[in-house]
Design an enzyme around this catalytic site. Structure first.
Site, short mmCIF file in Angstrom:
data_model
loop_
_atom_site.label_atom_id
_atom_site.label_comp_id
_atom_site.label_asym_id
_atom_site.label_seq_id
_atom_site.Cartn_x
_atom_site.Cartn_y
_atom_site.Cartn_z
N CYS A 113 0.81 -1.23 0.00
CA CYS A 113 0.00 0.00 0.00
C CYS A 113 0.84 1.27 0.00
O CYS A 113 0.32 2.35 -0.24
CB CYS A 113 -0.94 0.00 1.20
SG CYS A 113 -2.05 -1.40 1.16
N HIS A 252 -3.41 7.20 2.49
CA HIS A 252 -3.77 5.88 1.96
C HIS A 252 -5.15 5.52 2.49
O HIS A 252 -5.47 5.73 3.67
CB HIS A 252 -2.73 4.84 2.41
CG HIS A 252 -3.14 3.44 2.13
ND1 HIS A 252 -3.60 3.04 0.90
CD2 HIS A 252 -3.18 2.33 2.92
CE1 HIS A 252 -3.90 1.75 0.94
NE2 HIS A 252 -3.65 1.30 2.16
N ASN A 282 -9.91 -0.50 -0.08
CA ASN A 282 -8.45 -0.37 -0.10
C ASN A 282 -7.93 -0.90 -1.44
O ASN A 282 -7.99 -2.10 -1.70
CB ASN A 282 -7.87 -1.18 1.07
CG ASN A 282 -6.35 -1.09 1.15
OD1 ASN A 282 -5.70 -0.59 0.24
ND2 ASN A 282 -5.79 -1.58 2.24
N1 ACO Z 1 -18.03 -9.16 9.20
C1 ACO Z 1 -18.47 -9.42 10.45
N2 ACO Z 1 -17.64 -9.75 11.46
C2 ACO Z 1 -16.32 -9.81 11.18
C3 ACO Z 1 -15.81 -9.56 9.90
C4 ACO Z 1 -16.72 -9.23 8.90
N3 ACO Z 1 -16.33 -8.92 7.65
N4 ACO Z 1 -14.46 -9.69 9.96
C5 ACO Z 1 -14.13 -10.01 11.22
N5 ACO Z 1 -15.26 -10.10 11.97
C6 ACO Z 1 -15.37 -10.41 13.39
C7 ACO Z 1 -14.21 -11.19 13.91
O1 ACO Z 1 -14.40 -12.56 13.69
C8 ACO Z 1 -14.24 -10.84 15.38
O2 ACO Z 1 -15.25 -11.61 15.99
P1 ACO Z 1 -15.04 -12.18 17.51
O3 ACO Z 1 -14.89 -10.95 18.37
O4 ACO Z 1 -16.29 -12.96 17.75
O5 ACO Z 1 -13.80 -13.01 17.45
C9 ACO Z 1 -14.72 -9.38 15.40
O6 ACO Z 1 -15.35 -9.17 14.12
C10 ACO Z 1 -13.60 -8.37 15.60
O7 ACO Z 1 -12.54 -8.64 14.69
P2 ACO Z 1 -11.24 -7.75 14.65
O8 ACO Z 1 -10.31 -8.30 13.60
O9 ACO Z 1 -10.70 -7.57 16.03
O10 ACO Z 1 -11.86 -6.36 14.14
P3 ACO Z 1 -11.17 -4.95 14.04
O11 ACO Z 1 -11.94 -3.98 14.80
O12 ACO Z 1 -9.67 -5.02 14.26
O13 ACO Z 1 -11.38 -4.57 12.50
C11 ACO Z 1 -10.12 -4.53 10.43
C12 ACO Z 1 -10.80 -5.39 11.49
C13 ACO Z 1 -11.16 -3.69 9.76
C14 ACO Z 1 -9.45 -5.46 9.43
C15 ACO Z 1 -9.05 -3.61 11.07
O14 ACO Z 1 -8.26 -4.36 11.94
C16 ACO Z 1 -8.14 -2.93 10.06
O15 ACO Z 1 -8.56 -2.06 9.30
N6 ACO Z 1 -6.84 -3.25 10.04
C17 ACO Z 1 -5.81 -2.53 9.26
C18 ACO Z 1 -5.88 -2.77 7.78
C19 ACO Z 1 -4.76 -2.02 7.10
O16 ACO Z 1 -4.59 -0.84 7.28
N7 ACO Z 1 -3.90 -2.71 6.37
C20 ACO Z 1 -2.70 -2.06 5.86
C21 ACO Z 1 -2.72 -1.87 4.45
S1 ACO Z 1 -3.11 -3.29 3.52
C22 ACO Z 1 -1.78 -3.65 2.45
O17 ACO Z 1 -0.70 -3.18 2.58
C23 ACO Z 1 -1.99 -4.60 1.32
#
Ligand code: ACO
Length: 328
Positions: A113, A252, A282
């Site tokens: 990214c 980003h 993204n």
């Molecule tokens: N729909 C419903 N529930 C979901 C989904 C979904 N799509 N995905 C995960 N959950 C659930 C999980 O199973 C978990 O359930 P549990 O509590 O029963 O175990 C709960 O939601 C919370 O999951 P988390 O992963 O802790 O959720 P979080 O608040 O961290 O959000 C997210 C996830 C959106 C992916 C976030 O962590 C994020 O944006 N991370 C950074 C992404 C990023 O910036 N990447 C860098 C660039 S990418 C690149 O370089 C290619």
């Protein structure tokens, strides 16, 4: 010393839209969850197009807007984590050929990214050193090709698209500063483990879905917020530019919560901040130039605008850039 200026911007988004409601029919998710956690409402999917097709369209638009002739371009550099081919030919070579460019330097870089920030640093250095005069830089991704459409934790986050810019030797509106960095010790938190050399393509790697992107989202989230905040503070302090002098902050577009966290820390107003994550998701290396193009087409980005960019991605890689927009 010769200065480098970003003199035009272009982008391309494939026409097919995949909404959060569409995703509810594919995996166990909801529009409410995706919107609340990420800000994303829809993303584009390239059905019959490859990364080079997306990159070609964005590059053509940037080239047309630059006012330059094809023969003026002396390098094409493409940032992508979804190249058309494994190893070779590079996607930059494929795009250069589609554009009809002859006798140009062409190569790909892989910085996930953060790709567009790395491209800016490369183009700036190549122009300031006198090695090149007009460089076409492209961030292009068909992330849908490396998504596990049965993994709700990741497939809701990404989309396809491309953005491109021409960076040229100019006397005014320079790229002021670019900072890039990395931390390879965290590589496994965001990885596509299979189908290259370590886990070659075979029945097992495919069955274990190792050809798809895996992310420890929560860990990545925390590191991204902290790293990006420090990085933008550093580049502003180093260049002695107060945050209210920035016309546009174009981060980003991974997650609205990451953008909001950095925006609040720097005290940016809504009118300073460009957000497109709701409509494209993204798009990795394409997200900054696509957002920049949105700002340009809505007349927010103008000739002479002072712009701050930041990005964080797989590797880990991150970076930021400060530039005056040199486009018309
Ligand atoms: N729909 C419903 N529930 C979901 C989904 C979904 N799509 N995905 C995960 N959950 C659930 C999980 O199973 C978990 O359930 P549990 O509590 O029963 O175990 C709960 O939601 C919370 O999951 P988390 O992963 O802790 O959720 P979080 O608040 O961290 O959000 C997210 C996830 C959106 C992916 C976030 O962590 C994020 O944006 N991370 C950074 C992404 C990023 O910036 N990447 C860098 C660039 S990418 C690149 O370089 C290619």
């Amino acid at each position: 010393m010769t200065k480098a200026s970003l003199i035009s911007i272009g982008a391309y988004a494939p026409k097919d839209i995949l909404t959060n409601y569409d995703l509810e029919k594919i995996v166990d998710t909801s529009d409410e969850w995706i919107t609340k956690r990420t800000g994303i409402k829809e993303r584009r999917i390239a059905k019959d197009e490859f990364t080079s097709d997306l990159g070609y369209r964005a590059a053509l638009q940037a080239l047309e807007r630059s006012g330059l002739d094809k023969s003026d371009i002396d390098a094409v550099i493409c940032a992508t984590i979804t190249p058309d081919y494994f190893c070779m030919p590079s996607t930059a070579c494929v795009i250069a050929n589609k554009l009809g460019l002859k006798d140009v330097t062409a190569f790909d870089i892989s910085a996930a990214c953060t790709g567009f920030i790395y491209l800016l640093e490369l183009a700036k250095s190549m122009i300031e050193s006198g090695a090149k005069r007009n460089i076409l830089i492209i961030g292009a991704e068909k992330t849908s090709a490396i998504m596990d459409w049965s993994d709700r934790s990741i497939c809701v986050l990404f989309g396809d698209g491309a953005g491109a810019a021409v960076v040229s030797a100019r006397d005014n509106n320079p790229i002021l500063d670019v900072h890039t960095s990395s931390d390879g010790s965290k590589g496994e938190l965001l990885i596509t483990p299979g189908c290259a050399i370590v886990n070659p393509a075979n029945k097992d790697t495919i069955e274990n879905r190792l050809n798809f992107m895996k992310m420890s989202g929560n860990d990545v989230f925390k590191i991204a917020v902290n790293t990006l905040t420090k990085d933008v503070v550093n580049i502003l302090e180093k260049n002695q530019i107060p945050s209210d002098n920035i016309d546009l902050f174009i981060p980003h577009q991974a997650n609205l919560r990451i953008i909001e966290a950095v925006k609040q820390r720097l005290n940016f107003s809504d009118s300073q901040c460009v957000v497109t994550v709701q409509k494209y998701g993204n798009t990795s290396s394409a997200s900054i130039p696509m957002a920049m193009n949105d700002a340009y087409e809505s007349s927010r980005l103008k000739n002479g605008s002072l712009v701050l960019l930041d990005a964080f991605g797989g590797g880990f890689t991150w970076g930021s850039a400060l530039l005056y927009f040199g486009g018309k």
